[in-house]
Design a protein around this motif. Structure first.
Motif, PDB file in Angstrom:
ATOM      1  N   ALA A   1      47.172  34.125   7.826  1.00  0.00           N
ATOM      2  CA  ALA A   1      47.320  36.452   7.890  1.00  0.00           C
ATOM      3  C   ALA A   1      47.345  36.433   6.187  1.00  0.00           C
ATOM      4  CB  ALA A   1      49.285  36.159   7.626  1.00  0.00           C
ATOM      5  N   ARG A   2      46.642  38.067   7.219  1.00  0.00           N
ATOM      6  CA  ARG A   2      45.495  38.351   6.038  1.00  0.00           C
ATOM      7  C   ARG A   2      45.987  40.223   6.184  1.00  0.00           C
ATOM      8  NH1 ARG A   2      41.652  35.748   8.139  1.00  0.00           N
ATOM      9  NH2 ARG A   2      41.023  33.713   6.407  1.00  0.00           N
TER      10      ARG A   2
ATOM     11  N   PRO B   1      46.830  36.853  11.913  1.00  0.00           N
ATOM     12  CA  PRO B   1      47.474  38.156  11.830  1.00  0.00           C
ATOM     13  C   PRO B   1      47.526  39.315  11.038  1.00  0.00           C
ATOM     14  CG  PRO B   1      49.049  36.407  11.931  1.00  0.00           C
ATOM     15  CD  PRO B   1      47.616  35.501  11.735  1.00  0.00           C
ATOM     16  N   VAL B   2      47.292  40.410  10.954  1.00  0.00           N
ATOM     17  CA  VAL B   2      46.825  40.978   9.951  1.00  0.00           C
ATOM     18  C   VAL B   2      48.289  42.246  10.270  1.00  0.00           C
ATOM     19  CG1 VAL B   2      45.107  43.210   9.756  1.00  0.00           C
ATOM     20  CG2 VAL B   2      45.055  40.609  10.187  1.00  0.00           C
ATOM     21  N   THR B   3      47.891  42.835   8.583  1.00  0.00           N
ATOM     22  CA  THR B   3      49.173  43.584   8.251  1.00  0.00           C
ATOM     23  C   THR B   3      47.759  44.431   7.212  1.00  0.00           C
ATOM     24  OG1 THR B   3      50.595  41.997   7.981  1.00  0.00           O
ATOM     25  CG2 THR B   3      51.410  44.234   6.591  1.00  0.00           C
ATOM     26  N   VAL B   4      48.708  45.788   7.829  1.00  0.00           N
ATOM     27  CA  VAL B   4      47.441  47.159   7.301  1.00  0.00           C
ATOM     28  C   VAL B   4      47.904  48.176   6.382  1.00  0.00           C
ATOM     29  CG1 VAL B   4      45.996  49.101   8.336  1.00  0.00           C
ATOM     30  CG2 VAL B   4      46.117  46.592   9.330  1.00  0.00           C
ATOM     31  N   GLU B   5      47.827  48.205   5.359  1.00  0.00           N
ATOM     32  CA  GLU B   5      47.363  49.132   4.316  1.00  0.00           C
ATOM     33  C   GLU B   5      47.492  50.817   4.188  1.00  0.00           C
ATOM     34  OE1 GLU B   5      49.621  47.443   0.650  1.00  0.00           O
ATOM     35  OE2 GLU B   5      50.269  45.605   1.334  1.00  0.00           O
ATOM     36  N   GLU B   6      47.684  51.467   4.125  1.00  0.00           N
ATOM     37  CA  GLU B   6      46.382  52.473   4.116  1.00  0.00           C
ATOM     38  C   GLU B   6      46.915  52.949   2.511  1.00  0.00           C
ATOM     39  OE1 GLU B   6      43.808  56.059   5.100  1.00  0.00           O
ATOM     40  OE2 GLU B   6      45.305  54.911   6.768  1.00  0.00           O
TER      41      GLU B   6
END
Length: 332
Positions: free
Chosen positions: A15-16, A298-303
């Protein structure tokens, strides 16, 4: 925040987190230049010749070429009387004179911020200054700016080169390429001030707002990242500066043209990826890269948007289907 996954096989299952630096991708000058070529193709039909790459990005150039743009290195490759677009990086007066002599139908795609630097070069040279241009030799923007006053200008790319600048300091001024690194340029300016205490400085910053914004945005996330990916082509000066910025801060960084350039070994031990794109890189490539990262796990994206850009530049009337223009801007 959003979770991004793809249907591709998971390659390592780790996970990244992806930190998206903002602003990123196209700036107003790039959007204007691309719009000019697209409008010219619509109003004049293919082919439309473009001197040099309209912007420094292989995806943009390839897309426009498929639609009928013909990219040339010099004007001798353009048929007499044909339409030619000058790239966003600007051209020297000698190029404009050649276009006028050849009766070429010119549409000027020069970024307005680059055009301001050209105007300063002419003004400083006219008052008798030795004009120091801080920039990288061989870059198209630098070549065009130097061409405005070749007898009065000296190119330097580092603080060490300042020692070779002629003059006693009473009539020395400086300008900068618009796509330089803010930090590296400050060092050269400091060296100029030390050598020439009476240095004439421009009333406003030459490094463009988009270059500065993208550097500040990346700087705000680089300490949290295990790896920085910068989307941009190798000849994109502002994209290369972003890679250099991250590496100066001690974070591994790589320049990629798109998702196909990502190497699995870069991601070993990486839990947080900083992601940005140079001012000439299409925004949809950012989505493509996030999707590609999602194929590993799995990827979590933060703007992380540091500021919002609202600058817009009008396109010239010639690109809107107006009167035919000569190289010096006159109507025909």
């Amino acid at each position: 925040m959003a979770d991004v996954r793809t249907d591709e096989p998971v390659k390592d299952g780790v996970a990244r987190r992806v930190l998206l630096a903002g602003p990123r991708s196209f700036c107003a000058g790039v959007e204007r230049a691309i719009d000019i070529v697209e409008r010219a193709l619509e109003t004049r039909g293919a082919p439309v010749h473009v001197r040099k790459q309209i912007v420094h990005n292989v995806h943009v150039v390839d897309d426009l070429a498929r639609r009928g743009a013909v990219f040339v290195e010099e004007l001798d490759e353009v048929p007499d009387g044909a339409t030619v677009v000058f790239s966003a990086h600007g051209v020297s007066p000698a190029v404009r004179e050649e276009a006028a002599r050849r009766d070429l139908d010119v549409i000027d795609g020069t970024c307005p911020l680059v055009a301001k630097v050209h105007a300063k070069a002419r003004r400083f040279a006219t008052r008798g200054d030795t004009v120091v241009l801080i920039g990288h030799a061989g870059h198209e923007e630098v070549e065009g700016t130097l061409g405005e006053a070749p007898e009065s200008m000296v190119l330097v790319s580092s603080a060490e080169e300042v020692a070779s600048v002629p003059g006693d300091g009473r009539q020395v001024s400086y300008l900068t390429q618009t796509t330089l690194g803010v930090d590296e340029t400050a060092g050269v300016v400091d060296a100029l001030r030390e050598r020439f205490p009476l240095l004439h400085e421009p009333a406003s910053e030459d490094i463009c707002y988009a270059t500065t914004n993208r550097q500040h945005a990346l700087a705000s996330i680089v300490a949290e990242a295990d790896l920085v990916l910068v989307i941009g082509s190798a000849n994109s000066s502002n994209s290369v500066r972003l890679v250099e910025l991250a590496r100066r801060e001690g974070t591994p960084a790589e320049l990629i043209d798109g998702p196909a350039d990502i190497r699995p070994e870069w991601l070993d031990g990486v839990r947080t990826v900083g992601l940005t794109a140079g001012a000439s890189a299409p925004p949809d490539l950012v989505t493509d890269v996030v999707t590609a990262l999602g194929s590993y796990g799995p990827v979590t994206v933060e703007e992380r948007e540091l500021t919002r850009e609202t600058v817009r530049f009008d396109i010239p009337s010639a690109a809107r289907g107006g009167a035919r223009r000569t190289a010096d801007g006159g109507a025909r």
